[in-house]
Design an enzyme around this catalytic site. Sequence first.
Site, PDB file in Angstrom:
ATOM      1  N   VAL A  36       0.842  -1.200   0.000  1.00  0.00           N
ATOM      2  CA  VAL A  36       0.000   0.000   0.000  1.00  0.00           C
ATOM      3  C   VAL A  36       0.880   1.254   0.000  1.00  0.00           C
ATOM      4  O   VAL A  36       1.785   1.382   0.823  1.00  0.00           O
ATOM      5  CB  VAL A  36      -0.972   0.004   1.212  1.00  0.00           C
ATOM      6  CG1 VAL A  36      -1.920   1.188   1.141  1.00  0.00           C
ATOM      7  CG2 VAL A  36      -1.761  -1.304   1.278  1.00  0.00           C
ATOM      8  N   ASP A 146     -12.090 -11.315   8.649  1.00  0.00           N
ATOM      9  CA  ASP A 146     -10.724 -11.014   9.103  1.00  0.00           C
ATOM     10  C   ASP A 146     -10.690  -9.673   9.831  1.00  0.00           C
ATOM     11  O   ASP A 146      -9.849  -8.817   9.541  1.00  0.00           O
ATOM     12  CB  ASP A 146      -9.753 -11.041   7.917  1.00  0.00           C
ATOM     13  CG  ASP A 146      -8.303 -11.191   8.368  1.00  0.00           C
ATOM     14  OD1 ASP A 146      -8.074 -11.541   9.551  1.00  0.00           O
ATOM     15  OD2 ASP A 146      -7.394 -10.967   7.553  1.00  0.00           O
TER      16      ASP A 146
END
Length: 421
Positions: A36, A146
């Site tokens: 990212v 998650d």
Amino acid sequence: MSLERESTRSESKTRVLTHKDYRVIEKIGAGTFSEVMKVKNMKDGKHYACKTIKQSVGSVDQAHGLREVQAMKRLSPHPNILQLHELIYDKDTGTLSLICELMDMNIYEFIKGRQHPVSESKAKHFLFQLCRSLDHMHSRGIFHRDVKPENILIKNEVLKLADFGSCRSISSRPPHTEYISTRWYRAPECLLTDGHYSQKMDVWSAGCVFFEILSLSPLFPGRNELDQVNKIHEVLGSPDGTLLQKFKQSRAMRFDFPPRKGCGIPPLVPHCSPAGLSLLEQMLTYDPEQRISARAALQHTCFRELRVAERRVGLRRKGEGESSNTPASDQLWRLARQGRRQVRQQLKLEPLSRRHCPLELPKLNLGVPAHTLPAHTLPAHRGSLPAISKCHSRLNRPKEEPHHLKSFCMPRALERHPQDY
Ligand SMILES: Nc1ncnc2c1ncn2[C@@H]1O[C@H](COP(=O)(O)OP(=O)(O)OP(=O)(O)O)[C@@H](O)[C@H]1O
């Protein structure tokens, strides 16, 4: 290099643009499946987060079929869901990047290295927003699978749930065969059944995150799956015979736990208010059927001030014709803080019987298809922690077991060492 950009709003348009559209500023995160970067859009001058998927993607269609992309599109816009701005696909290399709104940090980064605990009102404000994101998701027929501090992003007191790569349709019938959820946040039904779990697993994980924000350490830091179950039993005790029987019916292998009484959650967060504890205990209820839903959690006494403040912001917004410059969440928190003393006094005056914890079942909107890539292009599991995450307690944050361990090692270990429990 030719890149195809597709607006997430008008899927039919595909246009070619150059890499000059975005300039990379710096790396801000990494996961098992992506990197990212903070990028600047050279046209609008705004900063975004660019999540580049490590695995190559075969085509634009396949990119749109990715469950992460599908889920983000289906769930947006929502104040507590990370907004996908656009997709960038590089045909030559099969590289897919998700351009998303930029957040300041994740919850793990927010709590790590802190000397002083986060105030309960701030922790509750985060949990309220997390429950809102889960309720929104669950009511649209998707569960996340998650939920963990690294996947919860914040900016100016606003919380957004991110990383939808593991999500699943609620309508897909168990058993779920994929390996999911990060160990420390994994619900008992995920540990003890062969994939017979549903959206309540997200509520368990959110409860673990709430505890971690309050106490600055993970609640169940299991070293492996067996130790994970053990850590849960140390606190909650072993499940009663009926529940054990229910779990056993959906597990191919035999397991038994000698009855054990746990220490309970209250001594672990002595500073937490009765209302906060009550919600925490309902979110961390062993039996998923008895566990509170995200929607019911939003109605819990614990959030009363926030609900009142939300209504006030809503009314004020209406009065101002929706033109306030301050983010609603900031206003909400400020109003909640202002009203806290008042509410505390009210609580003191109220008889105990009125401090009830209402329960209500979520309305589930079934029928969302799970969109997946063929097995060779989609990672088999998505449970590991980002490389940037560092240990903030005496134990290392968990590295995930390979998929085969979930299926075979855990039951054998439980059978061989029942005395461990
Ligand atoms: N929009 C964003 N703004 C700021 N930081 C972000 C953003 N998206 C992701 N990050 C950072 O990058 C990290 C990794 O992102 P993400 O969890 O989406 O990747 P992943 O490869 O799917 O991770 P995992 O290994 O958990 O599956 C996050 O924990 C967060 O710190």
